[in-house]
Design a protein around this motif. Sequence first.
Motif, short mmCIF file in Angstrom:
data_model
loop_
_atom_site.label_atom_id
_atom_site.label_comp_id
_atom_site.label_asym_id
_atom_site.label_seq_id
_atom_site.Cartn_x
_atom_site.Cartn_y
_atom_site.Cartn_z
N ALA A 148 -40.45 41.39 75.48
CA ALA A 148 -41.50 41.85 75.97
C ALA A 148 -41.85 41.96 77.42
O ALA A 148 -42.59 42.71 77.93
CB ALA A 148 -42.74 40.99 75.28
N ARG A 149 -40.92 41.10 78.11
CA ARG A 149 -40.71 40.99 79.53
C ARG A 149 -39.78 41.88 80.15
O ARG A 149 -39.60 41.98 81.36
CB ARG A 149 -40.63 39.47 80.15
CG ARG A 149 -41.90 38.69 79.92
CD ARG A 149 -41.88 37.18 79.74
NE ARG A 149 -40.66 36.69 80.69
CZ ARG A 149 -40.54 35.23 80.60
NH1 ARG A 149 -40.76 34.46 79.65
NH2 ARG A 149 -39.45 34.85 81.31
N ASN A 150 -39.11 42.96 79.22
CA ASN A 150 -38.06 43.63 79.72
C ASN A 150 -36.85 42.87 80.03
O ASN A 150 -36.14 43.44 81.20
CB ASN A 150 -38.51 44.63 80.55
CG ASN A 150 -39.42 45.74 80.08
OD1 ASN A 150 -39.60 46.19 78.91
ND2 ASN A 150 -40.53 45.75 80.88
N VAL A 151 -36.66 41.73 79.57
CA VAL A 151 -35.37 41.10 79.88
C VAL A 151 -34.41 41.23 78.74
O VAL A 151 -34.51 40.61 77.52
CB VAL A 151 -35.59 39.42 80.35
CG1 VAL A 151 -34.22 38.76 80.48
CG2 VAL A 151 -36.49 39.48 81.49
N PRO A 152 -33.26 41.97 78.74
CA PRO A 152 -32.56 42.05 77.54
C PRO A 152 -31.53 40.67 77.12
O PRO A 152 -31.37 40.20 78.19
CB PRO A 152 -31.41 43.15 77.94
CG PRO A 152 -32.06 43.84 79.31
CD PRO A 152 -32.84 42.64 79.85
N VAL A 153 -31.25 40.50 76.07
CA VAL A 153 -31.01 39.43 75.55
C VAL A 153 -29.62 39.80 74.87
O VAL A 153 -29.48 40.50 74.06
CB VAL A 153 -31.66 38.34 74.80
CG1 VAL A 153 -31.01 37.16 74.15
CG2 VAL A 153 -33.20 37.99 75.34
N PHE A 154 -28.45 39.12 75.18
CA PHE A 154 -27.23 39.63 74.46
C PHE A 154 -26.66 38.25 73.70
O PHE A 154 -26.88 36.82 74.35
CB PHE A 154 -26.08 39.81 75.52
CG PHE A 154 -26.28 41.10 76.10
CD1 PHE A 154 -25.20 42.02 75.74
CD2 PHE A 154 -27.28 41.66 76.92
CE1 PHE A 154 -25.40 43.51 76.02
CE2 PHE A 154 -27.40 42.62 77.17
CZ PHE A 154 -26.61 43.72 76.78
#
Length: 345
Positions: A148-154
């Motif tokens: 939602a904060r536009n931080v991609p998670v890998f």
Amino acid sequence: MDQRKRPTIKDVAAEAKVSVATVNRVLGGSDAVRQGTRERVMLAAEQIGFYGTGALRSRVAAARPRYKFGFLLHQPGRVFYRNTAEALRAAAQGVVDAEIDVRTEFLDDLSPQNIASRMLALGAECDAIGVVAAVHPLVIQAVDALHARNVPVFALISQISATGQVHYVGLDNWKVGRTAAWVFEHVCQAPGKLGILVGNHRYRCQEMNESGFRSYFREHAPGFTLLEPLPTFESSAIAQEMTEKLLTDNPDLSGLYVAGGGITGAIAALRASGRAGSLVVVGYEMMDVTREALLDGTLTFVIAHPLSRLANEVMAGMVRAVSAPNEGGNVTTILPFDIYTRENI
């Protein structure tokens, strides 16, 4: 070209196959030149020994986008995760079209509460994060908050989501489990009892390891008896205790499959028992302790992540995710795994 003549801007342009004006724009730090062209001009300057190579190099570096990538890995005492961190740092240095600042945290507390909390904290400081985590509602909630904060998670090593909603770089663990089973079928002198160690069933990689392992025996070697898996909770000390228990309770044990964390503890227990070399043992990751165990016969077979390739794929995926966020799409990269025996190390 006359080696006594100092290379000029015109020579750089000819070597890079661009115009003199383009070289001048790169030297001047103009934004009107694509990054790929800047890189080509810099390489050309280096190859012919252009006197302004240093200036070109600084201009190219200044024009690269800068990103901060954060990684949450397991306990700092575990060699595999230290090796993973080193591979990630090396991969970041090898990225040519961006400047990458890598921040790595090693977590002793692997509870979902702590992992979710550290994910959110790291995500507040980084453009993208990578994490090794068990599947848990709190972890998924943290993933959703970061997205939602536009931080991609890998997800590294172990998938967090079975639906492909979270980027993943790692192995096909169902295939890994079946490969391990193939080893036991072909190396054991006769069907017998096989012990299984898992770190934590909430890690999808380990759950799939065991699932693939059992599916192979149902299909190809039903004569083997697969004991119920014993948890190690990603602890070497507990793995040693569980291995000792397996050996004591099952004097006729034919093999041991270490499908999760704690390989060093399992190796220690096998050696202390005097039964090292008499069992077929399959474990994970190539490092000093597993290399030595292969050489002395304590381990039969090792399946390992190709860490350099994993790190390069993670960096490339993160750069794509943060540089073109509107393109969408999930990054799922399944890597081929490495296989080691005593004869090929």
